[in-house]
Design a protein around this motif. Structure first.
Motif, short mmCIF file in Angstrom:
data_model
loop_
_atom_site.label_atom_id
_atom_site.label_comp_id
_atom_site.label_asym_id
_atom_site.label_seq_id
_atom_site.Cartn_x
_atom_site.Cartn_y
_atom_site.Cartn_z
N ARG A 103 9.24 -5.21 -18.03
CA ARG A 103 10.10 -5.77 -17.00
C ARG A 103 9.98 -7.28 -17.07
O ARG A 103 8.89 -7.83 -16.95
CB ARG A 103 9.66 -5.31 -15.62
N PHE B 13 8.63 -3.51 -6.23
CA PHE B 13 9.48 -3.46 -7.42
C PHE B 13 10.75 -4.18 -7.05
O PHE B 13 11.53 -3.67 -6.25
CB PHE B 13 9.79 -2.01 -7.82
N VAL B 18 6.87 -1.05 -2.15
CA VAL B 18 6.48 0.34 -2.30
C VAL B 18 5.10 0.59 -1.70
O VAL B 18 4.86 1.61 -1.07
CB VAL B 18 6.51 0.74 -3.80
N GLY B 39 7.08 10.46 -3.46
CA GLY B 39 7.73 9.16 -3.33
C GLY B 39 7.05 8.22 -2.36
O GLY B 39 7.57 7.14 -2.07
N CYS B 40 5.87 8.58 -1.83
CA CYS B 40 5.23 7.73 -0.85
C CYS B 40 4.38 6.64 -1.50
O CYS B 40 3.83 5.78 -0.82
CB CYS B 40 4.37 8.56 0.11
N GLY B 41 4.25 6.67 -2.82
CA GLY B 41 3.53 5.60 -3.50
C GLY B 41 2.15 5.97 -4.02
O GLY B 41 1.39 5.09 -4.42
N LYS B 42 1.84 7.27 -4.05
CA LYS B 42 0.52 7.69 -4.52
C LYS B 42 0.28 7.30 -5.97
O LYS B 42 -0.73 6.69 -6.31
CB LYS B 42 0.37 9.22 -4.40
N SER B 43 1.26 7.63 -6.83
CA SER B 43 1.09 7.33 -8.25
C SER B 43 1.05 5.83 -8.48
O SER B 43 0.27 5.34 -9.31
CB SER B 43 2.24 7.92 -9.06
N THR B 44 1.87 5.10 -7.75
CA THR B 44 1.89 3.65 -7.90
C THR B 44 0.53 3.07 -7.56
O THR B 44 -0.01 2.23 -8.29
CB THR B 44 2.99 3.05 -7.00
N1 LIG Z 1 8.74 1.28 -12.19
C1 LIG Z 1 9.35 1.41 -11.00
N2 LIG Z 1 10.43 0.66 -10.69
C2 LIG Z 1 11.03 0.78 -9.50
N3 LIG Z 1 10.65 1.62 -8.54
C3 LIG Z 1 9.59 2.40 -8.77
C4 LIG Z 1 8.88 2.33 -10.01
N4 LIG Z 1 7.85 3.22 -9.97
C5 LIG Z 1 7.93 3.81 -8.75
N5 LIG Z 1 8.96 3.31 -8.02
C6 LIG Z 1 9.31 3.71 -6.65
O1 LIG Z 1 8.17 3.66 -5.87
C7 LIG Z 1 8.13 4.74 -4.95
C8 LIG Z 1 6.81 5.44 -5.07
O2 LIG Z 1 6.72 6.09 -6.30
P1 LIG Z 1 5.46 6.94 -6.73
O3 LIG Z 1 4.26 6.10 -6.60
O4 LIG Z 1 5.74 7.50 -8.07
O5 LIG Z 1 5.45 8.10 -5.65
P2 LIG Z 1 4.58 9.42 -5.60
O6 LIG Z 1 3.67 9.44 -6.76
O7 LIG Z 1 3.87 9.33 -4.28
O8 LIG Z 1 5.55 10.55 -5.59
C9 LIG Z 1 9.31 5.62 -5.25
O9 LIG Z 1 10.29 5.37 -4.27
C10 LIG Z 1 9.79 5.15 -6.59
O10 LIG Z 1 11.19 5.23 -6.66
#
Ligand SMILES: Nc1ncnc2c1ncn2[C@@H]1O[C@H](COP(=O)(O)OP(=O)(O)O)[C@@H](O)[C@H]1O
Ligand SMILES: [Mg+2]
Lengths: 279, 331
Positions: A103, B13, B18, B39-44
């Motif tokens: 990005r 992002f 997020v 979609g709550c941001g756990k993975s992020t």
């Molecule tokens: N690379 C990215 N660019 C833009 N938005 C992102 C990106 N990665 C995640 N998101 C957004 O961040 C939010 C949280 O994502 P994520 O952490 O994957 O949720 P979870 O793992 O809790 O389901 C989501 O709304 C997703 O759309």
């Protein structure tokens, strides 16, 4: 019952269409190849007759092999095509990876700019290209052709490959990062093997226009020792007399290398074309 | 070794925020589970801890050292992904050994480490296969093995079981719990499945919309939720939410778990049965009531109730939770 019969009918129709199309597509190739084995008289007397046995004549091939440095032309074409293809795939894939993976500001804009060349024919810039090559002392070198063809092939390569690279799993690349792979290692060992079908598609679409091109060899590298096969074959086509035997023989020979390269890529190519459809 | 400290971590992002300021401490050797809806941001958040994403703000401390600018490979952690993310071109042994090879560890050592990990996960017979020749469960074990081999300070799991079938999920869950006991390493585990969270965690972090809603042990969250979101998210079947005014209770909403709602003739809430689920050990009765809507009653053992019959329900007042109009717990 009715259903199975109608599906047989449909299969039959589909095959009829495909076979017709194949015959139409292969017909010129077929005519070229059979006539290359005939004497001049036989070519004009009955162009569709098979060369076996009474019309069989290798005069075309002997002319081609005697006149001019045919193997030299062949070699030039091979070098130009293979080296250009290598650079197009390498730089195209690297640019595509950068565009799809990182990005940064202006990412989309840069992607559009790189793909712009798909719509603008490179021949429009011929005069400027010639001036550059003259200034750089590259006229009548294979390098000139390789540079031009690399530039010509890159837009499509970047466009197709960046779409494909977006489909490579982020988790896989991230696993590599956690295990300490460099970005180069991730690109070469993880991403490239997974986009091989797309690479093959790009390779075929890039290779054929380069092999067949007459324009740039004529303008940038017309000298005897750097002639490509397409340009080399032109000596048999005169303003007043055309040596048809030789032209047809030269064309038949010129098909071979592309055919070989195509066969190498084609298995991957089919996977590339159908990848989206089956998944 | 492996204590993690997040200090007002944020992540955006573009213009969408997020992660909205997360503060969290995870002690050494603790098993910490992030739960929350998709979609709550756990993975992020997990990727920020791993160093795969840069935090937009805040500090990440590992063992007291700020690691915001440290590359993922240098953070001494390992991650297990939902999609397994095995290297398709490498054998199981090479998959597990790659990190050590990259770190310049001697061949013999790598061999020993991969053998040991394979032993722990019964992968010995699969060491020479490629990922394509493995089943889903085997792939997940290889992914876990790849994490173990590095002897990291911190393990990160991102929904590692969600691609497995139910039976395998239970077995792998038990295996992960055993690994945690054997290795004693700090683990952070992301899931949207509250059963996984309850069974594995020393500490659960409930996330919603990029914010921490509540942190605590599974039983603490179950017995003492801070708000309606946590109360509704933890526990299955979900807690019933009733209108306090109609019951003469305090606050706006009264929460009562299905096991603390009883069917009793003459009880204060009356309704009609809309569905009955018999699970053998327990029976779930769904009752439509006015004005509370559909309520779940959980009865132990087998019970026969006819659909559409009228029943009266009774709550155990000592087990009721009270929430205000914003969903905050009133204590
Ligand atoms: N690379 C990215 N660019 C833009 N938005 C992102 C990106 N990665 C995640 N998101 C957004 O961040 C939010 C949280 O994502 P994520 O952490 O994957 O949720 P979870 O793992 O809790 O389901 C989501 O709304 C997703 O759309
Ligand atoms: Mg996720």
């Amino acid at each position: 019952m009715a259903k199975s019969r109608s599906s047989t009918g449909r299969t039959f129709a589909a095959h009829a269409i495909l076979i017709t199309w194949t015959v139409i597509a292969l017909f010129p190739v077929f005519v070229t190849v059979i006539n290359s084995f005939k004497s001049r008289r036989a070519i004009f007397a009955d162009p569709l007759a098979l060369p076996w046995p009474e019309h069989f004549d290798l005069v075309g091939y002997t002319t081609v092999l005697k006149q001019g440095d045919f193997f030299g032309y062949f070699q030039n074409s091979m070098i130009v095509t293979v080296v250009s293809l290598f650079f197009v795939l390498l730089f195209g894939a690297m640019a595509a990876f950068a565009l799809s993976e990182y990005r940064f500001k202006g990412n989309t804009l840069l992607g559009l700019y790189l793909a712009l060349g798909i719509m603008i024919p490179i021949r429009l810039g011929t005069v400027a290209i010639l001036q550059i090559m003259v200034a750089g002392g590259l006229v009548n070198t294979l390098t000139a052709l390789i540079l031009v063809y690399t530039a010509q092939g890159l837009p499509l390569a970047v466009f197709i490959l960046s779409e494909f690279m977006k489909t490579v799993s982020d988790d896989l690349k991230n696993a590599g990062r956690i295990d300490g792979l460099s970005e180069y290692a991730i690109f070469f060992t993880l991403v490239l093997p997974l986009v091989r079908p797309a690479m093959a598609t790009v390779a075929v679409f890039t290779m054929i226009p380069i092999w067949n091109d007459l324009w740039f060899p004529l303008i940038l590298a017309p000298a005897e020792e750097v002639k490509t096969i397409t340009l080399g074959s032109q000596i048999f086509i005169g303003q007043f007399v055309t040596n048809w035997n030789a032209v047809l023989a030269a064309l038949s020979l010129a098909i071979l290398p592309v055919l070989v390269l195509y066969l190498i890529f084609s298995r991957q190519l089919i996977r590339g074309i159908t990848a989206g459809a089956v998944k | 070794m492996g204590a993690l400290d997040l200090k007002s971590v944020t992540k955006s992002f573009g213009t969408t925020e997020v992660i909205k300021g997360v503060n969290l401490e995870v002690a050494e050797g603790e098993f910490c589970v992030f739960v929350g809806p998709s979609g709550c941001g756990k993975s992020t958040l997990l990727r920020i801890i791993a160093g795969l994403e840069d935090a937009s703000g805040g500090d990440i401390l590992l063992d007291g050292k700020r690691v915001n600018d440290v590359a993922p490979a240098k953070r001494e952690l390992a991650m297990v992904f939902q999609s397994y993310a095995l290297y398709p071109h490498l054998t199981v042994r090479d998959n597990m050994g790659l990190a050590l090879k990259q770190a310049g560890v001697a061949k013999a050592e790598i061999l020993k480490a991969t053998d040991k990990a394979a032993g722990m996960l019964s992968l010995e017979r699969l060491l020479d296969r490629r990922p394509a020749e493995l089943s889903g469960g085997q792939r997940q074990r290889v992914a876990i093995g790849r994490a173990i081999v590095r002897t990291p300070k911190l393990f990160l799991f991102d929904e590692p079981l969600s691609n497995l079938d139910a039976a395998l999920r239970v077995a792998t869950r038990i295996e992960i719990a055993r690994l945690h006991r054997d290795l004693g390493a700090t683990m952070i585990y992301v899931t949207h499945d509250q059963v996984e969270a309850m069974t594995l965690a020393d500490k659960i972090v409930v996330l919603r919309d990029g914010r921490v809603e509540q942190v605590g042990s599974p039983m603490r969250l179950y017995n003492d939720p801070d708000n309606t979101f946590v109360a509704g998210f933890i526990g299955s079947p979900q807690m019933n939410f009733l209108k306090s005014a109609a019951l003469g209770q305090m606050g706006e909403t009264t929460g009562i778990r299905p096991e603390h709602l009883n069917i009793r003739h003459g009880g204060p809430i009356s309704g009609t049965i809309s569905h009955v689920e018999k699970l053998g050990g327990e029976t779930l009765v769904y009752v439509r009531t006015e004005p509370h809507g559909l309520l779940t009653v959980r009865l132990f053992g087998e019970h026969d109730y006819g659909v559409d019959s009228t029943v009266q329900l009774d709550i155990e007042p000592s087990r009721a939770f009270h929430f205000d109009a914003d969903g905050k717990r009133l204590r």
